[in-house]
Design a protein around this motif. Structure first.
Motif, PDB file in Angstrom:
ATOM      1  N   VAL A  39       0.853  -1.180   0.000  1.00 17.98           N
ATOM      2  CA  VAL A  39       0.000   0.000   0.000  1.00 17.98           C
ATOM      3  C   VAL A  39       0.889   1.231   0.000  1.00 17.98           C
ATOM      4  N   GLY A  40       0.655   2.127  -0.940  1.00 17.86           N
ATOM      5  CA  GLY A  40       1.484   3.319  -1.065  1.00 17.86           C
ATOM      6  C   GLY A  40       0.816   4.553  -0.499  1.00 17.86           C
ATOM      7  N   HIS A  41       1.630   5.388   0.145  1.00 16.48           N
ATOM      8  CA  HIS A  41       1.190   6.678   0.668  1.00 16.48           C
ATOM      9  C   HIS A  41       2.071   7.742   0.012  1.00 16.48           C
ATOM     10  N   PHE A  42       1.468   8.727  -0.607  1.00 16.98           N
ATOM     11  CA  PHE A  42       2.253   9.747  -1.287  1.00 16.98           C
ATOM     12  C   PHE A  42       3.093  10.531  -0.291  1.00 16.98           C
TER      13      PHE A  42
ATOM     14  N   SER B 176       8.520  -9.597  -8.699  1.00 17.22           N
ATOM     15  CA  SER B 176       9.414  -9.351  -7.564  1.00 17.22           C
ATOM     16  C   SER B 176       9.054  -7.997  -6.970  1.00 17.22           C
ATOM     17  N   ASP B 177       9.284  -7.858  -5.686  1.00 14.71           N
ATOM     18  CA  ASP B 177       8.970  -6.612  -4.997  1.00 14.71           C
ATOM     19  C   ASP B 177      10.115  -5.631  -5.234  1.00 14.71           C
ATOM     20  N   SER B 178       9.935  -4.728  -6.202  1.00 14.75           N
ATOM     21  CA  SER B 178      10.996  -3.803  -6.593  1.00 14.75           C
ATOM     22  C   SER B 178      10.692  -2.408  -6.062  1.00 14.75           C
ATOM     23  N   GLU B 179      11.619  -1.885  -5.280  1.00 17.29           N
ATOM     24  CA  GLU B 179      11.403  -0.569  -4.683  1.00 17.29           C
ATOM     25  C   GLU B 179      11.341   0.533  -5.732  1.00 17.29           C
ATOM     26  N   TYR B 180      12.040   0.351  -6.868  1.00 17.93           N
ATOM     27  CA  TYR B 180      12.097   1.437  -7.846  1.00 17.93           C
ATOM     28  C   TYR B 180      10.714   1.767  -8.390  1.00 17.93           C
ATOM     29  N   PHE B 181       9.839   0.764  -8.495  1.00 13.94           N
ATOM     30  CA  PHE B 181       8.503   1.002  -9.043  1.00 13.94           C
ATOM     31  C   PHE B 181       7.659   1.823  -8.065  1.00 13.94           C
ATOM     32  N   GLU B 182       7.800   1.533  -6.780  1.00 11.87           N
ATOM     33  CA  GLU B 182       7.075   2.303  -5.763  1.00 11.87           C
ATOM     34  C   GLU B 182       7.653   3.709  -5.647  1.00 11.87           C
ATOM     35  N   GLU B 183       8.987   3.814  -5.715  1.00  6.20           N
ATOM     36  CA  GLU B 183       9.623   5.131  -5.615  1.00  6.20           C
ATOM     37  C   GLU B 183       9.273   5.999  -6.818  1.00  6.20           C
ATOM     38  N   PHE B 184       9.164   5.395  -7.993  1.00  2.00           N
ATOM     39  CA  PHE B 184       8.787   6.149  -9.185  1.00  2.00           C
ATOM     40  C   PHE B 184       7.424   6.806  -9.002  1.00  2.00           C
ATOM     41  N   MET B 185       6.537   6.159  -8.248  1.00  2.00           N
ATOM     42  CA  MET B 185       5.222   6.731  -7.981  1.00  2.00           C
ATOM     43  C   MET B 185       5.255   7.742  -6.844  1.00  2.00           C
TER      44      MET B 185
ATOM     45  N   PHE C   7      -3.248  14.253 -21.897  1.00  2.00           N
ATOM     46  CA  PHE C   7      -3.119  12.879 -21.391  1.00  2.00           C
ATOM     47  C   PHE C   7      -1.803  12.255 -21.855  1.00  2.00           C
ATOM     48  N   GLU C   8      -1.467  12.459 -23.117  1.00  3.91           N
ATOM     49  CA  GLU C   8      -0.207  11.927 -23.639  1.00  3.91           C
ATOM     50  C   GLU C   8       0.988  12.616 -22.980  1.00  3.91           C
ATOM     51  N   ASP C   9       0.885  13.915 -22.773  1.00  2.44           N
ATOM     52  CA  ASP C   9       1.983  14.648 -22.116  1.00  2.44           C
ATOM     53  C   ASP C   9       2.188  14.150 -20.681  1.00  2.44           C
ATOM     54  N   LEU C  10       1.100  13.924 -19.951  1.00  2.77           N
ATOM     55  CA  LEU C  10       1.204  13.414 -18.582  1.00  2.77           C
ATOM     56  C   LEU C  10       1.796  12.010 -18.576  1.00  2.77           C
ATOM     57  N   SER C  11       1.409  11.209 -19.557  1.00  3.05           N
ATOM     58  CA  SER C  11       1.960   9.851 -19.667  1.00  3.05           C
ATOM     59  C   SER C  11       3.453   9.900 -19.952  1.00  3.05           C
ATOM     60  N   GLU C  12       3.858  10.850 -20.785  1.00  3.10           N
ATOM     61  CA  GLU C  12       5.281  10.989 -21.089  1.00  3.10           C
ATOM     62  C   GLU C  12       6.072  11.422 -19.855  1.00  3.10           C
ATOM     63  N   SER C  13       5.492  12.297 -19.036  1.00  3.77           N
ATOM     64  CA  SER C  13       6.190  12.727 -17.822  1.00  3.77           C
ATOM     65  C   SER C  13       6.341  11.559 -16.855  1.00  3.77           C
ATOM     66  N   LEU C  14       5.336  10.693 -16.790  1.00  2.00           N
ATOM     67  CA  LEU C  14       5.447   9.495 -15.942  1.00  2.00           C
ATOM     68  C   LEU C  14       6.516   8.545 -16.496  1.00  2.00           C
ATOM     69  N   LYS C  15       6.552   8.417 -17.810  1.00  6.35           N
ATOM     70  CA  LYS C  15       7.577   7.573 -18.436  1.00  6.35           C
ATOM     71  C   LYS C  15       8.973   8.086 -18.098  1.00  6.35           C
ATOM     72  N   ASN C  16       9.192   9.379 -18.242  1.00  9.53           N
ATOM     73  CA  ASN C  16      10.511   9.950 -17.962  1.00  9.53           C
ATOM     74  C   ASN C  16      10.892   9.775 -16.495  1.00  9.53           C
ATOM     75  N   ARG C  17       9.914   9.902 -15.619  1.00  2.89           N
ATOM     76  CA  ARG C  17      10.193   9.727 -14.200  1.00  2.89           C
ATOM     77  C   ARG C  17      10.584   8.285 -13.906  1.00  2.89           C
ATOM     78  N   LEU C  18       9.858   7.330 -14.510  1.00  2.00           N
ATOM     79  CA  LEU C  18      10.197   5.919 -14.270  1.00  2.00           C
ATOM     80  C   LEU C  18      11.610   5.616 -14.760  1.00  2.00           C
ATOM     81  N   ILE C  19      11.974   6.125 -15.920  1.00  2.00           N
ATOM     82  CA  ILE C  19      13.298   5.855 -16.476  1.00  2.00           C
ATOM     83  C   ILE C  19      14.399   6.329 -15.528  1.00  2.00           C
TER      84      ILE C  19
END
Length: 358
Positions: free
Chosen positions: A60-63, A206-215, A100-112
């Motif tokens: 469970v994630g908390h911002f 697998s429980d990867s911290e990077y995915f939670e941290e990206f959010m 919507f596409e711009d927001l998706s791109e910003s999420l993509k860049n953050r994940l990378i």
């Protein structure tokens, strides 16, 4: 549960992707058509995240507001997701779709930026959807099978042949990484998710911290994993005190305290359970230190999803019992009086079955 997908945007993600190279792209349902059967698979992915019971694969994630100079953390991620929820994506030519596409791109860049050479290359999907009239955002990070040969039977010729599959996404049951915002009950009396938070994560691979941290989230374990960690921690405290583990009666006392909670159990409930299990040796500071060391300072345990089994290990001989049976009425373990003595294990029941495995 009825999920309808309004819009999907997706792009490749890898730590090797840089601005302007061939993999630096985002497309959406505005620019590409997605087959209804494929869309049904993505409905299945989202359904699995929402419906997955509270267990070790779920967090469970908390911002959070960010640490270590991370200025684009939880609060800004939440703003992006809230904006996606508000967009009107019925008209593919509208400015909302471009946003919507711009927001998706910003999420993509953050994940990378949170991926490194150890994280697998994949694709990030940003999805605006509705579940029984409630809007939500789904985020999926999926890896593909680069190349796989699969045997098939040609029904007409009855020949065994093979087909080569490339760039295939995983089956629904093997969903790798996904999350939904906000968290809401799956509207099923048999499978209601009771934990509070902002984002529900499911990571089957697998429980990867990077995915939670990206959010931009600080996460806490699912109830079953958290209760297991806490019970193990209490048993270790007892072992340090008198060189014994929690006995069946003590395990049952702790379990009864947690499961008797009206609502979600918190750290106060854990202290009550510790006092029941440890008796006069209970020390509040010692329990707090254990919770800190185990990374479980934010305790929230759904009493309906606690640890299912207890396993006693006597010099490599394992005795596994349901938590509901872990009391002196069904299991009794007597320690040896001397160092080279014998344990006496008494198990009470009506039937005996035998199973040879391996």
């Amino acid at each position: 549960m009825v999920i309808n997908i309004n819009a999907v945007a997706f792009s490749p993600v890898s730590n090797e992707i840089e601005s302007g190279n061939d993999d630096d792209w985002v497309v959406s349902t505005r620019t590409v058509d997605i087959d209804d059967r494929v869309m049904g698979i993505f409905v299945g992915y989202l359904t699995r995240v929402i419906n997955k019971e509270d267990n070790g694969k779920v967090t469970v994630g908390h911002f959070s507001n960010g640490t270590d100079g991370d200025s684009d953390a939880g609060d800004q991620t939440q703003e992006r997701l809230d904006r996606i929820l508000d967009l009107d994506l019925d008209d593919e030519d509208s400015s909302d779709y471009t946003e919507f596409e711009d927001l998706s791109e910003s999420l993509k860049n953050r994940l990378i930026t949170h991926m490194d050479g150890r994280t697998s290359r994949g694709y990030l999907f940003t999805i605006q959807a509705v579940n029984d009239g409630e809007p939500f955002v789904g985020i999926l990070k999926l890896d593909v099978v680069e190349s796989e040969e699969r045997p098939i039977l040609d029904r007409d010729t009855r020949q065994l042949e093979y087909e080569e599959i490339e760039n295939a996404f995983p089956p629904t049951d093997d969903l790798q990484k996904g999350c939904t915002y906000p968290i809401f009950d799956p509207l099923s009396d048999d499978n209601v998710f009771n934990l509070d938070g902002d984002v529900k994560f499911l990571q089957e691979d697998s429980d990867s911290e990077y995915f939670e941290e990206f959010m931009g989230c600080v996460t806490s374990s699912g109830s079953r994993e958290q209760s297991q960690t806490i019970l193990n921690g209490l048993s270790e405290i007892k072992q340090e005190q008198d060189d014994t583990v929690l006995g069946p009666d003590e395990v049952q006392d702790a379990r009864t305290t947690i499961q008797g909670t009206d609502g979600v159990a918190d750290s106060g409930t854990v202290h009550e359970a510790a006092e029941q299990a440890l008796g006069e040796d209970y020390d509040e500071g010692e329990v707090d230190e254990m919770l800190y060391e185990e990374g479980e300072t934010e305790v929230q345990i759904d009493p309906n999803n606690t640890t299912k089994y207890v396993v006693y290990d006597i010099d490599g001989i394992k005795i596994k019992a349901k938590m509901s049976d872990a009391d002196g009425d069904k299991i009794d373990i007597q320690r040896p009086e001397h160092e080279d003595g014998e344990y006496v294990v008494t198990i009470r029941g009506d039937e005996l079955d035998q199973d040879f495995q391996g």
